[in-house]
Design an enzyme around this catalytic site. Structure first.
Site, short mmCIF file in Angstrom:
data_model
loop_
_atom_site.label_atom_id
_atom_site.label_comp_id
_atom_site.label_asym_id
_atom_site.label_seq_id
_atom_site.Cartn_x
_atom_site.Cartn_y
_atom_site.Cartn_z
CE LYS A 37 -1.58 5.75 0.35
NZ LYS A 37 -2.81 5.67 1.17
NE ARG A 48 -7.65 3.35 7.68
CZ ARG A 48 -7.01 3.67 6.59
NH1 ARG A 48 -7.16 4.86 6.07
NH2 ARG A 48 -6.20 2.82 6.01
N PRO A 55 0.70 -1.25 0.00
CG PRO A 55 -1.20 -1.53 1.29
CD PRO A 55 0.01 -2.22 0.78
CD GLU A 56 0.81 3.64 4.79
OE1 GLU A 56 1.23 4.77 5.05
OE2 GLU A 56 0.48 2.82 5.66
#
Length: 284
Positions: free
Chosen positions: A61, A267, A2-3
């Site tokens: 990303k 989250r 992801p990042e």
DNA sequence: CCGAAAACCTGAACGC
DNA sequence: TGCGTTCAGGTTTTCG
């Protein structure tokens, strides 16, 4: 993966292994992985065949392979996407979604994605950016990144600081791990209202973002399991350097107070209650 | 403009 | 062993 640091690790690998090569054949094993290619999977494959890959690029990303002719193969890894370089004929991965073979008959490029939140598409390029990337802000590793402009944008918002850091149209590439790590480094709480942030604090948090991402990139990215690997299947080791993310119950490396985990924005957020006191006027 | 929640998926970890 | 619940590095859309 992801990042930003994890995506950059993939970009570097692609730059090394596919630049200059010409696509021979494309196999779409799961239609969902090309759902953003609106013309369908047959069109997707047809638009790639015979095209030479000129370069591997990234913003935030998003990752793309420059095909020349103002077109690009755009990729977003979502939560679980991987790019792997594999020998032809090697065993297909369980979640292999798309396979690209090249005219040289050498290694193939595989897009693997357990959860299928990621995907590939062929996009037109305008002013150097694939269309779906034009709304994404520059990331902290971009040579043209303008911290003061980003700070001004953040301060204009009426929201919480962490929410602003995760907003890819303000500054891109930051996800849950590096947001928590940067806030910890800057000793700021994510619930802090952006409107009350001083310029110095804004500068501090953006500096922290840049530093933590640079360090993570040097470590090959953050990986807790086999879901986040480079194009050779290897994990980065920045997880060992995390101070806050995923460290709930463990001592803050600065002051020893136990890191805590709280629900925020649907989250988890990780903070040191002593170094990052919750703001008095929190509610965003 | 802002935020909350749901939607899109699979699999691992955990409690009973 | 098995079943249900919860959680996960993301983005987008929908609805107040």
């Amino acid at each position: 993966m992801p990042e930003l640091p994890e995506v950059e690790v993939v970009r570097l690998g692609l730059a090394e292994h596919v630049t200059g090569r010409t696509v021979a054949a494309v196999e779409v094993r799961h239609p969902r992985s090309v759902r953003r290619h609106l013309a369908g999977e047959l069109d997707f494959a047809a638009r790639l065949a015979g095209r030479q890959i000129r370069a591997a690029r990234r913003r935030g990303k998003y990752l793309w392979l420059d095909l020349g002719g103002e077109q690009a193969l755009l990729a977003h890894l979502g939560m679980s996407g991987q790019m792997r370089i594999q020998e032809p004929g090697s065993i297909d991965e369980t979640h292999l979604r798309v396979r690209l073979q090249f005219t040289d008959g050498g290694t193939e490029l595989r897009f693997i994605d357990q959860r299928t939140f990621g995907g590939l598409s062929v996009e037109d390029v305008v002013d150097g950016l694939p269309i779906p990337v034009t709304h994404i802000a520059r990331d902290p590793l971009d040579p043209c990144f303008d911290p003061d402009a980003v700070i001004a944008g953040i301060r204009q918002r009426r929201t919480a600081l962490k929410r602003a850091l995760l907003d890819q149209t303000l500054v891109s590439g930051i996800g849950n791990i590096y947001a928590d790590e940067a806030l910890w480094r800057a000793r700021l709480h994510g619930a802090r209202l952006t409107a009350t942030l001083t310029r110095a604090q804004g500068r501090a948090v953006l500096t922290a973002v840049t530093e933590v991402m640079t360090e993570a990139l040097a470590a090959g990215g953050t990986s807790f399991d086999a879901l986040y690997v480079n194009i050779n299947g290897a994990s980065g080791y920045f997880d060992r350097s995390l101070a806050a993310y995923g460290q709930d119950g463990r001592p803050c490396p600065r002051c020893g107070t136990a890191i805590r985990r709280d629900a925020f924005m649907n989250r988890s957020s990780h903070t040191c209650p002593r170094c990052q006191p919750r703001p008095r006027h929190p509610h965003p």
